[in-house]
Design an enzyme around this catalytic site. Structure first.
Site, PDB file in Angstrom:
ATOM      1  N   GLU A 166       0.796  -1.223   0.000  1.00 21.31           N
ATOM      2  CA  GLU A 166       0.000   0.000   0.000  1.00 21.31           C
ATOM      3  C   GLU A 166       0.835   1.283   0.000  1.00 21.31           C
ATOM      4  OE1 GLU A 166      -3.891  -1.916   2.273  1.00 21.31           O
ATOM      5  OE2 GLU A 166      -2.850  -0.221   3.205  1.00 21.31           O
ATOM      6  N   GLU A 353      -5.219  -8.698   0.994  1.00 25.24           N
ATOM      7  CA  GLU A 353      -5.841  -8.367   2.279  1.00 25.24           C
ATOM      8  C   GLU A 353      -7.324  -8.184   2.055  1.00 25.24           C
ATOM      9  OE1 GLU A 353      -4.376  -5.062   4.583  1.00 25.24           O
ATOM     10  OE2 GLU A 353      -2.280  -5.590   4.200  1.00 25.24           O
TER      11      GLU A 353
END
Length: 448
Positions: A166, A353
């Site tokens: 991320e 995720e």
């Protein structure tokens, strides 16, 4: 009731991050990270909490690998703490740090679990931040060197490498609005960080390939943007395409550069950078929790870099349930996102995720009956199946998270784990969601 069966070879896993679970912050030569510094700064984290002890995974490695094996997972996505390998962010490797991850990888392989390490999940060595952090080109260069060190030690046993986790969060939350470490609020620095994170990814891919790595990838958290068309296009550019396009196409979106000229002239992009960033990857990691809804924010000045840039505001439609994070639940966003990536970029994906925070704890019988999390996982796993049915090449699903842990600025107030952790005793208790997920893995599918 319909049985949803996933393709043969589909990988089921779970995930964690080093600073969130390891603890042992001052042991075996580990240096300080920006999250150690940020957590020690009053007012930055919930109740001033830190990952100094976290889930004590550093000392409970055997127990935690056995726990994963009992669930039947195919793979485990964990992250490597850069400050354990290079305490100051550069120079020779710390042998004790490499040894820890060497042991972890060996134990995973012995348990039949495919190791999937992430090189960077936000815990930048403080020494590199002291020299400017991700807004500086040198940090990307040091990241490539770090990747070479770790790749040389572990690549013979690693299934898939993830370079960054991320980068949107590392850049925009770390340097744009200051909600994450290092807590800076400098829009120009945030955009420079975007580029140098992208560059660091490219340099790391090259270093890992040279070290004999198999599959190499990156984990992004693209958002499925919904709402008013112009606002959607604006946010999709600054949140998604500013990573998608250089990594997968070798270019930055022209309108993103033009819209941000009042912050920076993008002179940090040097000749050869885009070629370095645009390295072939084997698949794209996708983290997903909730869509983002946006609309024009008439008459308001521009807000800091990130979602909400250029007279745009976010909102949540009425009637949607939300998790303990306040994030609206809409599994169709995951289907749409995976299909969009397939259609626009033609790259295979893996859900790296996906999960939900709920405060459910043990009942009188000691069991943790987290029915809301079970429902969340069920709907989102079904959404992945829908994406595959629509043509997306999705290779696996990784539940976040293996266990309750330090949830960054939220401290220990938010619980994402499918395994409950009693932080006072470090006792691990599989929740109903862990038992549900174990059945999904065993069946390679679920009933809808």
């Amino acid at each position: 009731m319909t049985q949803l069966t996933f393709p043969e070879g589909f990988l089921w896993g779970t995930a964690t991050a080093s600073y969130q679970i390891e603890g042992a912050a001052n042991e075996d030569g580990r240096g300080p990270s920006i999250w150690d510094t940020f957590s020690a700064t009053p007012g930055k984290t919930w109740r001033g909490q830190s990952g100094a002890v976290a889930c004590d995974h550093y000392h409970r490695l055997d127990e935690d690998v056995a726990l994963m094996a009992s669930l039947g997972v195919d793979t485990y996505r964990f992250s490597i703490a850069w400050p354990r390998i290079q305490p100051d962010g550069s120079g020779p490797a710390n042998p004790a740090g490499l040894d820890f991850y060497d042991r972890l990888v060996d134990k995973l392989v012995a348990a039949g679990i495919k190791p999937m390490p992430t090189l960077y999940h936000w815990d930048l060595p403080q020494g590199l931040e002291d020299r400017g952090g991700w807004p500086e080109r040198a940090t990307a260069e040091r990241f490539g060197e770090y990747a070479a060190i770790v790749g040389a030690r572990l690549s013979d046993r690693v299934h898939t490498w993830w370079t960054l986790n991320e980068p949107w969060c590392a850049a925009y939350l770390g340097y744009g609005n200051g909600h994450h470490a290092p807590g800076r609020t400098e829009p120009a620095a945030a955009l420079a960080a975007v580029h140098h994170l992208n560059l660091g990814h490219g340099l790391a891919v090259q270093a890992l390939r040279a070290a004999g790595a198999g599959q190499v990838s990156i984990v992004l958290n693209p958002t499925q943007v919904r709402g008013e068309e112009e606002a959607v296009h604006t946010v999709d550019g600054i949140a998604n395409r500013v990573f998608f396009d250089p990594i997968l196409r070798g270019e930055y979106p022209a309108e993103v550069i033009s819209r941000t000229q009042h912050h920076t002239d993008w002179s940090f992009v040097q000749g050869g950078d885009l070629q370095a960033i645009n390295q072939p990857i084997d698949l794209l990691g996708v983290n997903y929790y909730s869509p983002t809804w946006v609309r024009a924010k008439a008459g308001e000045p521009e807000s800091p870099v990130g979602p909400g840039t250029v007279d745009v505001e976010t909102y949540t439609p009425e009637g949607l349930d939300a998790t303990d994070m306040g994030w609206a639940i809409d599994a169709t966003g995951l289907t749409d996102l995976l299909v969009r990536i397939h259609k626009d970029y033609g790259v295979a994906t893996m859900v790296t995720e996906n999960g939900a925070a709920y405060p459910t704890g043990p009942g009188e019988d000691g069991e943790v009956d987290d029915v809301e999390r079970v429902a969340y996982l069920r709907s989102h796993i079904a959404a992945v199946h829908d994406a595959i049915g629509a043509g997306a090449d999705v290779r696996g699903y990784t539940a976040w998270s293996l266990m309750d842990n330090f949830e960054w600025a939220f401290g220990y107030d938010k619980r994402f784990g499918i395994v409950h952790v009693d932080y006072a005793t470090q006792k691990r208790t599989p929740k109903s969601s862990a038992k549900f997920y174990s059945k999904v893995i065993a069946a390679n599918g679920l009933d809808r």
